[in-house]
Scaffold this motif. Structure first.
Motif, mmCIF file in Angstrom:
data_model
loop_
_atom_site.group_PDB
_atom_site.id
_atom_site.type_symbol
_atom_site.label_atom_id
_atom_site.label_comp_id
_atom_site.label_asym_id
_atom_site.label_seq_id
_atom_site.Cartn_x
_atom_site.Cartn_y
_atom_site.Cartn_z
ATOM 1 N N TRP A 56 0.816 -1.201 0.000
ATOM 2 C CA TRP A 56 0.000 0.000 0.000
ATOM 3 C C TRP A 56 0.864 1.272 0.000
ATOM 4 N N ASP A 57 0.552 2.224 0.859
ATOM 5 C CA ASP A 57 1.251 3.512 0.839
ATOM 6 C C ASP A 57 2.729 3.396 1.179
ATOM 7 N N TYR A 157 4.121 3.931 7.609
ATOM 8 C CA TYR A 157 3.187 4.966 7.199
ATOM 9 C C TYR A 157 3.549 6.250 7.950
ATOM 10 N N GLU A 159 1.333 8.156 9.764
ATOM 11 C CA GLU A 159 0.412 8.516 10.848
ATOM 12 C C GLU A 159 1.133 8.718 12.178
ATOM 13 N N TYR A 352 -11.253 7.276 -0.460
ATOM 14 C CA TYR A 352 -11.583 5.880 -0.201
ATOM 15 C C TYR A 352 -12.052 5.729 1.241
ATOM 16 N N SER A 355 -10.210 4.070 4.318
ATOM 17 C CA SER A 355 -9.062 4.730 4.937
ATOM 18 C C SER A 355 -9.463 5.645 6.088
ATOM 19 N N LYS A 356 -10.742 5.904 6.261
ATOM 20 C CA LYS A 356 -11.163 6.880 7.260
ATOM 21 C C LYS A 356 -10.740 6.519 8.689
ATOM 22 N N ARG A 358 -8.029 5.116 9.810
ATOM 23 C CA ARG A 358 -6.647 5.512 10.068
ATOM 24 C C ARG A 358 -6.451 7.021 9.895
ATOM 25 N N PRO A 406 -5.025 -1.412 4.731
ATOM 26 C CA PRO A 406 -5.142 0.018 4.393
ATOM 27 C C PRO A 406 -5.138 0.210 2.885
ATOM 28 N N PRO A 407 -5.739 1.284 2.407
ATOM 29 C CA PRO A 407 -5.717 1.559 0.967
ATOM 30 C C PRO A 407 -4.327 1.970 0.515
#
Length: 407
Positions: A56-57, A157, A159, A352, A355-356, A358, A406-407
């Motif tokens: 993913w990301d 990620y 976050e 998307y 993903s909300k 996270r 996760p997206p």
């Protein structure tokens, strides 16, 4: 002196010493999550480390670190996914660690995330301790650790890095360290688009501090023999810093977000709003929550999915209730502004929808009312609640990453 002002009086013990129980508890929760993920992934013949660092990301961040900006993917439907959508601080740190250590870019991202998650936990404790006391600080950290998607805190990620910078910037505001608050806000603005929430918090608190200082000066001029009026409950419990420090902090705060957005606009030729065009290529935008409302409404077209729709409604209602509780409890204005912007950007974006959860993770002040309630309960009961949530979060995190993720 009000009750809250009594609670926020600076304790004598050093901050990190007071935070030690919270950090130990946080590390235990994250270790549990990683162990369960490793076992679950091995049972499915998958690599837990790959799920954490190369999916993913995470791949987009490591690609920026290795090759720089300019990479994009054109989808069959015409959408263009450009790596300009990803803010640069995490890739910069990955590149730095890769240059000075034998670590790969993915390894560097994982290490940054682990260290940043501990820094975020310490920052959350510092904020909660400042407002509600050390016991609530420990509970706030543990609640943040046991969020259902808490496993993201251990992924490569951004976050965790963003939450760490945001939490310490908010703590700097609460303690009157305005230059530090502005510098940390600028770094947060180089980490994620939601960095504007930290900027808004610093600016709002700064403007209010100037207004209160001016009101205090007027009161002293009118009543020179009386003490200045006490600051309102939401004001930082620290002496006013010199005006130039507050002004400098406010000037520094937006430099990260504004600098990157303007650079992207210049690079793409889209001008000041060029970054919005990049996000549009990912079908990201701000529509006031219309797309999310339609997504929830569509869940009620059949019975099984209606349960998911009901769960989403209850989740949003809980977030709003917690935020209103913070407002009614007169949380410091910097926390309220920051949390409000994070919630608005996450819930009202057309991105998307998976993903909300996270995207809501940095809104840690919304947990403070729950942390306060948990702190008032008996230690045994609080420990059982946290332990149960930790196990549930670990199992869900392993299930989630081995599934849609996760997206």
């Amino acid at each position: 002196m009000t009750d809250l002002e009594t609670r926020v009086a600076p304790p004598h013990a050093p901050l990190l010493r007071r935070a030690a129980p919270a950090l130990l508890g946080y590390a235990a929760v994250r270790a549990l999550g990683l162990v369960v993920l490793a076992v679950w992934s091995a049972a499915r013949d998958k690599s837990a480390y790959t799920l954490l660092t190369a999916r993913w990301d995470s791949l987009w961040y490591t690609r920026v670190a290795e090759l720089g900006y300019g990479y994009e993917v054109r989808l069959p439907n015409g959408d263009v996914h450009s790596n300009l959508a990803f803010f640069p601080l995490l890739p910069w740190l990955e590149r730095l660690l890769h240059a000075v250590t034998p670590l790969s870019y993915a390894d560097a991202g994982f290490l940054v995330s682990l260290l940043a998650s501990l820094a975020a936990a310490a920052g959350i404790f510092a904020v909660a301790d400042r407002v509600y006391g050390p016991r609530a600080g420990v509970c706030a950290v543990l609640l943040w650790a046991v969020l259902p998607v808490g496993i993201v805190q251990s992924m490569a990620y951004s976050e965790s890095l963003f939450t760490a910078l945001a939490a310490w910037s908010l703590y700097a505001v609460l303690t009157g360290r305005w230059v530090s608050a502005g510098a940390l806000a600028a770094l947060a603005g180089l980490t994620r688009p939601v960095g504007m929430a930290v900027v808004a918090a610093v600016w709002t608190a700064g403007v209010i501090s100037f207004g209160r200082e001016r009101g205090t000066q007027r009161a002293l001029g009118a009543h020179p023999d009386e003490d200045a009026p006490a600051p309102a409950l939401g004001a930082p419990a620290a002496p006013y810093a010199p005006a130039w420090r507050r002004a400098l902090g406010m000037l520094l705060a937006p430099l990260g977000t504004a600098g990157y957005v303007l650079w992207v606009g210049h690079r793409t030729g889209g001008g000041p709003l060029g970054y919005l065009d990049v996000q549009a290529g990912w079908r990201n935008g701000f529509d006031g929550g219309y797309a999310f409302a339609r997504f929830v409404a569509d869940k009620f077209t059949s019975f099984p999915s209606a349960l998911a729709g009901l769960g989403l409604i209850l989740g949003v209602a809980l977030l709003i209730w917690l935020y209103v509780t913070g407002v009614r409890g007169r949380q410091p204005v910097a926390l309220l502004v920051y949390t409000g912007v994070v919630l608005a950007l996450a819930l009202c974006a057309s991105s998307y929808f998976g993903s909300k959860p996270r995207l809501l993770m940095p809104a840690f002040p919304v947990l403070l009312p729950l942390a306060g309630a948990l702190a008032r309960a008996r230690t045994t009961r609080s420990a059982l609640v946290v332990a149960g949530l930790a196990v549930a979060a670990a199992v869900y995190g392993a299930f989630w990453l081995n599934g849609s993720g996760p997206p």
